[in-house]
Design a protein around this motif. Sequence first.
Motif, mmCIF file in Angstrom:
data_model
loop_
_atom_site.group_PDB
_atom_site.id
_atom_site.type_symbol
_atom_site.label_atom_id
_atom_site.label_comp_id
_atom_site.label_asym_id
_atom_site.label_seq_id
_atom_site.Cartn_x
_atom_site.Cartn_y
_atom_site.Cartn_z
ATOM 1 N N ALA A 1 4.089 0.418 -12.203
ATOM 2 C CA ALA A 1 4.650 -0.530 -11.234
ATOM 3 C C ALA A 1 4.155 -0.269 -9.813
ATOM 4 N N GLU A 2 3.352 0.764 -9.611
ATOM 5 C CA GLU A 2 2.912 1.166 -8.273
ATOM 6 C C GLU A 2 1.559 0.546 -7.925
ATOM 7 N N ARG B 1 2.899 13.094 -3.465
ATOM 8 C CA ARG B 1 2.080 14.246 -3.064
ATOM 9 C C ARG B 1 0.600 13.899 -2.998
ATOM 10 N N HIS B 2 0.182 12.859 -3.698
ATOM 11 C CA HIS B 2 -1.225 12.458 -3.731
ATOM 12 C C HIS B 2 -1.512 11.295 -2.795
ATOM 13 N N THR B 3 -0.521 10.871 -2.039
ATOM 14 C CA THR B 3 -0.636 9.688 -1.180
ATOM 15 C C THR B 3 -0.571 10.105 0.280
ATOM 16 N N VAL B 4 -1.499 9.597 1.101
ATOM 17 C CA VAL B 4 -1.530 9.971 2.512
ATOM 18 C C VAL B 4 -0.786 8.996 3.405
ATOM 19 N N GLY B 5 -0.536 7.806 2.921
ATOM 20 C CA GLY B 5 0.173 6.823 3.740
ATOM 21 C C GLY B 5 0.389 5.541 2.985
ATOM 22 N N PRO C 1 7.074 5.925 1.418
ATOM 23 C CA PRO C 1 8.504 5.692 1.195
ATOM 24 C C PRO C 1 9.065 6.602 0.101
ATOM 25 N N SER C 2 10.338 6.874 0.186
ATOM 26 C CA SER C 2 10.983 7.759 -0.787
ATOM 27 C C SER C 2 11.075 7.118 -2.166
ATOM 28 N N THR C 3 10.849 5.812 -2.266
ATOM 29 C CA THR C 3 10.919 5.137 -3.562
ATOM 30 C C THR C 3 9.706 5.426 -4.432
ATOM 31 N N LEU C 4 8.610 5.895 -3.832
ATOM 32 C CA LEU C 4 7.425 6.236 -4.619
ATOM 33 C C LEU C 4 7.729 7.485 -5.426
ATOM 34 N N ALA C 5 7.323 7.495 -6.677
ATOM 35 C CA ALA C 5 7.589 8.624 -7.568
ATOM 36 C C ALA C 5 7.162 9.931 -6.909
ATOM 37 N N GLY C 6 7.965 10.984 -7.072
ATOM 38 C CA GLY C 6 7.772 12.258 -6.381
ATOM 39 C C GLY C 6 6.367 12.815 -6.436
ATOM 40 N N ARG D 1 -0.602 -2.175 4.340
ATOM 41 C CA ARG D 1 -0.682 -3.526 3.802
ATOM 42 C C ARG D 1 -2.137 -3.887 3.544
ATOM 43 N N CYS D 2 -2.385 -4.365 2.309
ATOM 44 C CA CYS D 2 -3.687 -4.896 1.910
ATOM 45 C C CYS D 2 -3.441 -6.300 1.406
ATOM 46 N N GLY D 3 -3.841 -7.282 2.189
ATOM 47 C CA GLY D 3 -3.555 -8.658 1.809
ATOM 48 C C GLY D 3 -2.062 -8.870 1.794
ATOM 49 N N ASP D 4 -1.516 -9.302 0.663
ATOM 50 C CA ASP D 4 -0.082 -9.534 0.568
ATOM 51 C C ASP D 4 0.651 -8.396 -0.140
ATOM 52 N N ARG D 5 -0.001 -7.266 -0.343
ATOM 53 C CA ARG D 5 0.623 -6.146 -1.053
ATOM 54 C C ARG D 5 0.805 -4.929 -0.150
ATOM 55 N N GLN D 6 1.895 -4.211 -0.394
ATOM 56 C CA GLN D 6 2.090 -2.897 0.202
ATOM 57 C C GLN D 6 1.494 -1.906 -0.780
ATOM 58 N N VAL D 7 0.605 -1.043 -0.322
ATOM 59 C CA VAL D 7 -0.073 -0.103 -1.212
ATOM 60 C C VAL D 7 -0.007 1.314 -0.654
#
Length: 184
Positions: free
Chosen positions: A29-30, A153-157, A144-149, A160-166
Motif C-alpha cells: 500500500a506504500e 528507516r530506509h526513507t529519507v523524506g 510520517p509515523s504511519t509508514l511501516a517502522g 509530492r510527485c504529481g498527485d501522490r505523496q511518496v
Amino acid sequence: MTRKARASICAKTMSGDHSLVVVVFRVQAEWLALAARSLDEIVSMRPIHSLPHRRSGVILGLANVRGGLLTCMALSSLLGIPDAGTQASATQGGAKAGAAASVQVGGRLPRLLVLRSQPLDVALYVDEVDGVHALNANRLKAVPSTLAGAAARHTVGWGRCGDRQVGLLDETALNNAIQRGFLS
C-alpha cells in the motif's frame, strides 16, 4: 526505461533547480520513490524461478533479464512492509505457467526494477510503477509515523510527485538492506 532515455530525462529535469529525478512505484500500500540514477531499467514481470533451500522471503528466485540471470528480491520484505500476498501469487503464477512478459495481478502490472548494486545486480519486485517524476529535494518533509517502522528507516523524506505523496528511499540504506538480504 532505457539508460539513454533516463539520461535524457535527467538532463532536462536537473537544469538549475533542486529537483531529483525519481521513479515512483508502489510496494503493497506504500508509494515510494527511488532516484532514477540507481536503476538500470524497469522490466515487465517475467517468470521467477525459485532457489532450493532459500525460503527467507527476501529472495524470490532468479529471473532472466536480457539473457542474464538476476536475483529477484521482494522489496516489501527488504523494507519490512507487511505482505498482502501479491508477490507470492505473481511469482508462483508466472513461474508455474511460464508466463512471458507480463503477469497481471488484480488489475495491476507488477514490474521488476533492475538495480545495479554491489556486489551483484538485482531485480526488485514492485506491485506497480507510476513513472518518472521530478521531486523537489528542498521540499521533502519528515517521514510520517504511519509508514511501516522498518520502511521508515530506509526513507529519507516524504514529498509530492504529481498527485501522490511518496517516500524517498535512501539509496545507501537500500543497498545495505540488499546485501543483508543475500545473507538471510
